[in-house]
Design an enzyme around this catalytic site. Structure first.
Site, PDB file in Angstrom:
ATOM      1  N   HIS A  61       1.055  -1.356   0.099  1.00  8.96           N
ATOM      2  CA  HIS A  61       0.047  -0.066  -0.019  1.00  8.96           C
ATOM      3  C   HIS A  61       0.866   1.211   0.219  1.00  8.96           C
ATOM      4  CE1 HIS A  61      -3.822  -1.793   1.677  1.00  8.96           C
ATOM      5  NE2 HIS A  61      -3.478  -2.587   0.814  1.00  8.96           N
ATOM      6  N   PRO A  62       0.463   2.078  -0.761  1.00  9.30           N
ATOM      7  CA  PRO A  62       1.398   3.287  -1.116  1.00  9.30           C
ATOM      8  C   PRO A  62       0.843   4.586  -0.109  1.00  9.30           C
ATOM      9  CG  PRO A  62      -0.067   3.428  -2.864  1.00  9.30           C
ATOM     10  CD  PRO A  62      -0.359   2.096  -1.932  1.00  9.30           C
ATOM     11  N   CYS A  63      -0.029   4.348   0.853  1.00 11.26           N
ATOM     12  CA  CYS A  63      -0.402   5.268   1.839  1.00 11.26           C
ATOM     13  C   CYS A  63       0.698   5.683   2.769  1.00 11.26           C
ATOM     14  CB  CYS A  63      -1.620   4.795   2.434  1.00 11.26           C
ATOM     15  SG  CYS A  63      -1.632   3.548   3.385  1.00 11.26           S
ATOM     16  N   ARG A  64       0.750   7.096   3.074  1.00  4.13           N
ATOM     17  CA  ARG A  64       1.756   7.514   4.146  1.00  4.13           C
ATOM     18  C   ARG A  64       3.244   7.126   3.453  1.00  4.13           C
ATOM     19  NH1 ARG A  64      -1.048   6.416  10.184  1.00  4.13           N
ATOM     20  NH2 ARG A  64      -2.997   7.592   9.772  1.00  4.13           N
TER      21      ARG A  64
END
Length: 255
Positions: free
Chosen positions: A252-255
């Site tokens: 996941h690329p979040c944060r």
């Protein structure tokens, strides 16, 4: 149940991505996100210096209009994976946390000691071009701590500089792994993909694993190669944005 949850999340993010406008102006300096053009420039740099990587177009019906037809995502094949995550607990750690100049935050260099174990000290190998030396001198005198944007990165010629550390890691990964008994280790391999995530406006990593006989790994086998702190949380099985077919592990690329 997990598959259903991931499908629902994927559908929701797909809708959100559809309504997210394409980033036109660079915000790399302020927030670290990339425009599609910056993603392509960074990808060209990777392909140029690491020939094991290449651009791919994917399925004709899943092309993204904001990316060149022949540069939809990055791909490298047959990256060896000789051990499972639980086996790594018994080995000497390769990671080192490198602190930022302000000392408040840091990032993890996952193969720090793998690259530097034969060196007499922990100094990073100096790049030999005059351009990079000039940039380093400028960084030492820069007190405001601002990060360079992609435009200045290209203007300073850093796209033409050889990444010594990457070259060393690539050379080591391409060497044949031999067990203490002298027999060649039977290893899993992974195809790695890097896509551009329009919603998060960052690159996104995907992994497709195979066993010794080039048979696709099951979901549970893939999770054996992922830290249990991240499996099913920040690393889950998702639908690839450029390829139809089975789900692939994605970070996941979040944060």
């Amino acid at each position: 149940m997990e598959s259903l949850i991931n499908t629902v999340k994927g559908s929701a993010l797909g809708v959100a991505e559809f309504f997210t406008p394409v980033l036109k102006e660079s915000k790399f300096k302020e927030t670290g996100v990339l425009t599609p053009e910056e993603f392509v420039a960074a990808g060209d740099h990777l392909v140029h210096h690491c020939p094991t990587w290449q651009w791919a177009s994917g399925d004709e019906g899943m092309l993204k209009s904001y990316l060149p037809k022949d540069k939809q995502f990055l791909l490298t094949r047959n990256v060896s994976c000789t051990r499972r995550c639980k086996q790594l607990d018994t080995l000497d750690p390769l990671e080192k946390i490198l602190e930022d100049n302000d000392g408040e935050e840091g990032w993890v260099d996952t193969h720090h000691y793998y690259v530097n174990k034969e060196r007499d000290d922990d100094k990073v190998t100096e790049m030999t071009t005059e351009t990079v030396k000039e940039v380093e001198r400028d960084d030492e005198s820069d007190d405001d701590g601002e990060a360079a944007d992609m435009e200045s990165f290209e203007e300073n010629g850093l796209l033409d500089c050889e990444d010594v550390a990457v070259a060393q890691v690539t050379k080591k990964m391409e060497s044949v792994e031999v067990a203490s008994s002298g027999e060649i280790l039977q290893t899993r391999t992974y195809d790695l993909h890097i896509t551009y995530d329009k919603y998060y406006q960052t690159p996104r990593l995907w992994m497709c694993g195979y066993d010794e006989n080039r048979k696709p790994l099951t979901v549970e086998q893939v999770y054996e190669d992922v830290s249990q702190d991240h499996a099913r949380k920040t690393v889950t099985m998702e639908s690839h944005p450029h390829l139809p077919g089975p789900l692939m592990a994605s970070v996941h690329p979040c944060r």
